[in-house]
Enzyme design. Structure first.
Site, PDB file in Angstrom:
ATOM      1  CB  SER A  80      -0.910   0.025   1.224  1.00 32.12           C
ATOM      2  OG  SER A  80      -1.620   1.250   1.242  1.00 32.12           O
ATOM      3  CG  HIS A 140      -4.898  -0.896   3.785  1.00 29.32           C
ATOM      4  ND1 HIS A 140      -5.072  -0.292   2.558  1.00 29.32           N
ATOM      5  CD2 HIS A 140      -4.075  -0.080   4.483  1.00 29.32           C
ATOM      6  CE1 HIS A 140      -4.390   0.831   2.524  1.00 29.32           C
ATOM      7  NE2 HIS A 140      -3.771   0.980   3.673  1.00 29.32           N
ATOM      8  CG  ASN A 141      -7.007  -1.325  -0.732  1.00 30.66           C
ATOM      9  OD1 ASN A 141      -6.050  -1.176   0.016  1.00 30.66           O
ATOM     10  ND2 ASN A 141      -6.861  -1.408  -2.044  1.00 30.66           N
ATOM     11  CE  LYS A 155      -3.011  -2.278  -0.605  1.00 32.55           C
ATOM     12  NZ  LYS A 155      -3.469  -2.267  -1.934  1.00 32.55           N
ATOM     13  CD  GLU A 198      -7.424   3.525   0.152  1.00 26.43           C
ATOM     14  OE1 GLU A 198      -6.450   2.827   0.497  1.00 26.43           O
ATOM     15  OE2 GLU A 198      -7.683   3.773  -1.038  1.00 26.43           O
TER      16      GLU A 198
HETATM   17  P1  NBP Z   1      -0.621  -2.063 -14.348  1.00 32.69           P
HETATM   18  O1  NBP Z   1      -1.651  -2.624 -13.424  1.00 32.69           O
HETATM   19  O2  NBP Z   1      -1.033  -0.969 -15.248  1.00 32.69           O
HETATM   20  O3  NBP Z   1       0.021  -3.249 -15.225  1.00 32.69           O
HETATM   21  C1  NBP Z   1       0.975  -2.982 -16.204  1.00 32.69           C
HETATM   22  C2  NBP Z   1       2.059  -4.025 -16.148  1.00 32.69           C
HETATM   23  O4  NBP Z   1       1.505  -5.348 -16.326  1.00 32.69           O
HETATM   24  C3  NBP Z   1       3.050  -3.832 -17.291  1.00 32.69           C
HETATM   25  O5  NBP Z   1       4.331  -4.160 -16.815  1.00 32.69           O
HETATM   26  C4  NBP Z   1       2.556  -4.829 -18.321  1.00 32.69           C
HETATM   27  O6  NBP Z   1       3.534  -5.223 -19.238  1.00 32.69           O
HETATM   28  C5  NBP Z   1       2.187  -5.969 -17.417  1.00 32.69           C
HETATM   29  N1  NBP Z   1       1.347  -6.989 -18.060  1.00 32.69           N
HETATM   30  C6  NBP Z   1       0.072  -6.946 -18.484  1.00 32.69           C
HETATM   31 BR1  NBP Z   1      -0.998  -5.467 -18.423  1.00 32.69          BR
HETATM   32  N2  NBP Z   1      -0.379  -8.087 -18.997  1.00 32.69           N
HETATM   33  C7  NBP Z   1       0.674  -8.927 -18.911  1.00 32.69           C
HETATM   34  C8  NBP Z   1       0.859 -10.275 -19.281  1.00 32.69           C
HETATM   35  N3  NBP Z   1      -0.132 -10.987 -19.803  1.00 32.69           N
HETATM   36  N4  NBP Z   1       2.058 -10.823 -19.071  1.00 32.69           N
HETATM   37  C9  NBP Z   1       3.070 -10.111 -18.530  1.00 32.69           C
HETATM   38  N5  NBP Z   1       2.945  -8.825 -18.139  1.00 32.69           N
HETATM   39  C10 NBP Z   1       1.768  -8.238 -18.328  1.00 32.69           C
HETATM   40  O7  NBP Z   1       0.668  -1.595 -13.505  1.00 32.69           O
HETATM   41  P2  NBP Z   1       0.754  -0.763 -12.147  1.00 32.69           P
HETATM   42  O8  NBP Z   1      -0.189   0.391 -12.161  1.00 32.69           O
HETATM   43  O9  NBP Z   1       2.188  -0.512 -11.918  1.00 32.69           O
HETATM   44  O10 NBP Z   1       0.209  -1.768 -11.044  1.00 32.69           O
HETATM   45  C11 NBP Z   1       0.823  -3.024 -10.819  1.00 32.69           C
HETATM   46  C12 NBP Z   1       0.070  -3.744  -9.717  1.00 32.69           C
HETATM   47  O11 NBP Z   1       0.109  -2.940  -8.544  1.00 32.69           O
HETATM   48  C13 NBP Z   1      -1.403  -4.011  -9.990  1.00 32.69           C
HETATM   49  O12 NBP Z   1      -1.761  -5.240  -9.443  1.00 32.69           O
HETATM   50  C14 NBP Z   1      -2.113  -2.910  -9.275  1.00 32.69           C
HETATM   51  O13 NBP Z   1      -3.415  -3.259  -8.854  1.00 32.69           O
HETATM   52  C15 NBP Z   1      -1.210  -2.683  -8.110  1.00 32.69           C
HETATM   53  N6  NBP Z   1      -1.260  -1.280  -7.683  1.00 32.69           N
HETATM   54  C16 NBP Z   1      -1.118  -1.031  -6.424  1.00 32.69           C
HETATM   55  C17 NBP Z   1      -1.147   0.252  -5.983  1.00 32.69           C
HETATM   56  C18 NBP Z   1      -0.968   0.466  -4.563  1.00 32.69           C
HETATM   57  O14 NBP Z   1      -1.220   1.537  -4.050  1.00 32.69           O
HETATM   58  N7  NBP Z   1      -0.531  -0.556  -3.903  1.00 32.69           N
HETATM   59  C19 NBP Z   1      -1.299   1.333  -6.815  1.00 32.69           C
HETATM   60  C20 NBP Z   1      -1.402   1.068  -8.106  1.00 32.69           C
HETATM   61  C21 NBP Z   1      -1.388  -0.258  -8.516  1.00 32.69           C
HETATM   62  P3  NBP Z   1       3.749  -4.356 -20.592  1.00 32.69           P
HETATM   63  O15 NBP Z   1       4.598  -3.203 -20.202  1.00 32.69           O
HETATM   64  O16 NBP Z   1       4.471  -5.312 -21.492  1.00 32.69           O
HETATM   65  O17 NBP Z   1       2.398  -3.971 -21.087  1.00 32.69           O
END
Ligand code: NBP
Length: 479
Positions: A130, A187-188, A184, A191
Site C-alpha cells: 500500500s 485495508h482498502n 491488504k 480506506e
Molecule cells: P498495471 O496494473 O497498469 O500493469 C501494467 C504491467 O503489467 C506492465 O508491466 C505490463 O507489461 C504488465 N502486463 C500486463 Br498489463 N499483462 C501482462 C501479461 N499478460 N504478461 C506479462 N505482463 C503483463 O501496472 P501498475 O499500475 O504498476 O500496477 C501493478 C500492480 O500494482 C497491480 O496489481 C495494481 O493493482 C497494483 N497497484 C497497487 C497500488 C498500490 O497503491 N498498492 C497502486 C497502483 C497499482 P507491458 O509493459 O508489457 O504492457
C-alpha cells in the site's frame, strides 16, 4: 553472468519500476524484466545511476541473473496477467525459489496460486503493498503472506524498503497463503469507509455550516493536528483548498460527483458477507459510490422532483464543527473496529493466526490509511489479543462515549435537513445495536418460526423450540 541480483522485479509499470528503484536505492542489486523490453530499457536509462540493475530481455536471462533462493517480485496488472507471468516463470525456477505477487490480487486467487506452486516445490508469497507509486518508491506498507520460511529469506529485503516508524519497518509476515492479500483488501475497504466519512463531514460543514471549501480546508488542517491526524485528512485539506485555474472556482466544484467502486472495497464487502461480519461502514461507502455513479436513477429522481424536508432547521445543541469532528472520529472508530473484526474472522476461518496489533503497527506509515490513532489500536490488541471489538477497549470506549451526544446531533441534523450521511448514521446504528440489551431479532426469530418452522431458543431454558402456530392454543414443542 558473474554478478547476481538479490531480488528481481518483473512488471515495470509505475509500481514495479518504483519498487525496483527502492530496492536499488537500498543497496540491493536488482534484476529487471518486463513483458515488453521498452520499459526495462527506459528504467535503466532514466534511473540506472540510482543503484545496480541487471536488465534482462527474456525470462530465462532474468532467472539466471538471480542468486538462490530466487526472489521474483511480480508487479503486473492483477488477474490473468499474474497467472500468465506465473506460468512463464514457474518452469524456470527451482525448489525453494520464491514468486512474490505484490499486485492487488484477490486473496482467493492467492490461495489457489500458493497451493498450486507449493505442489511444485515453489514458494508463493501474496504481498499486499500500500502507498501508491510514491509509497512504492519511498517506503510502502507491506503485508506479505505465504509460507513463514519464505519470509525468513525475503522479509529482511522487504523490511529494508518499507516505511519506518521510529526505526521499525511497516512490514511483517501476516500469515500463510492469502493472509497478506486479505489484510491488504480490508485495508482498502477501511480506506473506502474513511474517505466516505470525511466526505460526509465536508458535506455537512458546507451545506449546514455554510462554510466555503477553503474554510473547510482550514478546519481539516486543524483536525489534522489532533486525534484525527492522518494522511487522508491531510490530503483532504489540500484538495479542498485547490482552486481550478481555468474557472477560478473551488476545484471540488468542477469535479463530476461520481465515484468508482470497482475494486477492493467491493471485494471486502463480498468477503465480509461470506464470513457473516457486519462491515456496514465499508458497505455503505461502496454503496454511496454506487449511488453517486447511478446516473439514470439520479436523473429520474431529479426529474420526478423527489421532495426534501419541508422545513430545514438549524443544527441544535452544539457547535456544528465540533460535533462533526466527534461524529467523524466515532464513525471512523466503528469502521476500523469492523475491519479488524473481519480480519480476525478470516484468520479464524482460514487458520492464519494473524496478530491484529501487528496489522495496526504496519499501517502507521507508508499506506493510505496511516493515522495517529493506529497506535491506540495496536495498544488495544497488545493488551488483549483476543479483543472481541475495539469498542470495548478503554481508549475507544471513552472516545465513543464522549462523542455519542454530538454524533447523534449530527445524524439528526443530516436527517432533518435531507443531507445523506449513510456512513455516520450506519456507524451510529451499529454502535446502538452492539450496546442494546435486547434486539428485535427476537421478533425475526418468531416470524421465521411462524412461516418456516425454523425454531427458536428461549431465554429461560436450553434447547430448540417450535410453536405449532396453526394449532389451537398454539402449543410449543421441543424441536
Ligand atoms: P498495471 O496494473 O497498469 O500493469 C501494467 C504491467 O503489467 C506492465 O508491466 C505490463 O507489461 C504488465 N502486463 C500486463 Br498489463 N499483462 C501482462 C501479461 N499478460 N504478461 C506479462 N505482463 C503483463 O501496472 P501498475 O499500475 O504498476 O500496477 C501493478 C500492480 O500494482 C497491480 O496489481 C495494481 O493493482 C497494483 N497497484 C497497487 C497500488 C498500490 O497503491 N498498492 C497502486 C497502483 C497499482 P507491458 O509493459 O508489457 O504492457
Amino acid at each position: 553472468m558473474s554478478q547476481k541480483a538479490q531480488i528481481g522485479v518483473t512488471g515495470l509499470a509505475v509500481m514495479g519500476r518504483n519498487l525496483a528503484r527502492n530496492f536499488a536505492r537500498h543497496g540491493h542489486t536488482v534484476a529487471l524484466h518486463n513483458r515488453s523490453y521498452g520499459r526495462t530499457k527506459e528504467l535503466v536509462e532514466e534511473f540506472g545511476h540510482e543503484g545496480t540493475f541487471l536488465p534482462a530481455e527474456t525470462a530465462q536471462q532474468f532467472v539466471e541473473s538471480l542468486e538462490r533462493p530466487r526472489r521474483v517480485v511480480i508487479m503486473v496488472k492483477a488477474g490473468p496477467a499474474t497467472d500468465a507471468v506465473i506460468d512463464e516463470f514457474a518452469p524456470l525456477l527451482e525448489e525453494g525459489d520464491m514468486l512474490i505477487d505484490a499486485g492487488n490480487a484477490h486473496y482467493a486467487d492467492t490461495r489457489r496460486r500458493e497451493a498450486a506452486l507449493k505442489a511444485k516445490g515453489l514458494h508463493f508469497v501474496g504481498a499486499g503493498v500500500s502507498g501508491g507509486e510514491e509509497g512504492a518508491l519511498h517506503g510502502p506498507s507491506i503485508m506479505p503472506g505465504g509460507p513463514k520460511e519464505s519470509y525468513d529469506a525475503l522479509g529482511p529485503l522487504l523490511e529494508d524498503i518499507a516505511a519506518k516508524v521510529d526505526g521499525e519497518p511497516c512490514c511483517v509476515h501476516v500469515g500463510p497463503d492469502g493472509a497478506g492479500h486479505f489484510v491488504k483488501m480490508v485495508h482498502n475497504g477501511i480506506e473506502y469507509a474513511d474517505m466516505q466519512l470525511i466526505a460526509e463531514a465536508y458535506d455537512l460543514l458546507r451545506q449546514v455550516g455554510g462554510h466555503s471549501p477553503a474554510e473547510i480546508a482550514d478546519i481539516f488542517r486543524s483536525w489534522n493536528e489532533g486525534r484525527l491526524g492522518s494522511y487522508l485528512i491531510e490530503i483532504t485539506a489540500e484538495v479542498l483548498k485547490q482552486v481550478d485555474a481555468a474557472t477560478g472556482k473551488p476545484f471540488v466544484d468542477i469535479v463530476v460527483d461520481r465515484a468508482e467502486q470497482k475494486g477492493t472495497g467491493r471485494w471486502t464487502v463480498q468477503a465480509a458477507l461470506d464470513l457473516g461480519v457486519p462491515v456496514s461502514g465499508i458497505a455503505e461507502s461502496v454503496f454511496a459510490r454506487a449511488i453517486s455513479g447511478g446516473v439514470p436513477e439520479r436523473t429520474a429522481a431529479t426529474e420526478a422532483g423527489l421532495p426534501g424536508p419541508s422545513a430545514g432547521g438549524e443544527h441544535v445543541g452544539g457547535d456544528l464543527t465540533a460535533d462533526v469532528e466527534q461524529a467523524l472520529f466515532a464513525s471512523k472508530i466503528v469502521a476500523y473496529a469492523q475491519g479488524f473484526q473481519q480480519i480476525q474472522a478470516a484468520s479464524k476461518e482460514y487458520g492464519w493466526d494473524i496478530d491484529p496489533g501487528a496489522m495496526a503497527k504496519i499501517w502507521r506509515a507508508g499506506c493510505i490509511i496511516r493515522a495517529k490513532f493506529l497506535d491506540f489500536i495496536k495498544q488495544a490488541y497488545d493488551k488483549k489479543p483476543d479483543l472481541a471489538t475495539l469498542l470495548a477497549d478503554e481508549y475507544f470506549l471513552d472516545a465513543v462515549s464522549g462523542a455519542q451526544d454530538a454524533w447523534r446531533r449530527v445524524v439528526v441534523t443530516a436527517a432533518q435537513q435531507g443531507i445523506p450521511a449513510p456512513g455516520f448514521s450506519s456507524a451510529l446504528a451499529y454502535y446502538d445495536s452492539l450496546r442494546a440489551s435486547r434486539l428485535p431479532a427476537a421478533l425475526i426469530q418468531g416470524q421465521r418460526d411462524f412461516f418456516g418452522a425454523h425454531t427458536y431458543q428461549r431465554v429461560d431454558k436450553p434447547g430448540s423450540f417450535h410453536t405449532l402456530w396453526a394449532a389451537e392454543g398454539r402449543p410449543e414443542v421441543d424441536a
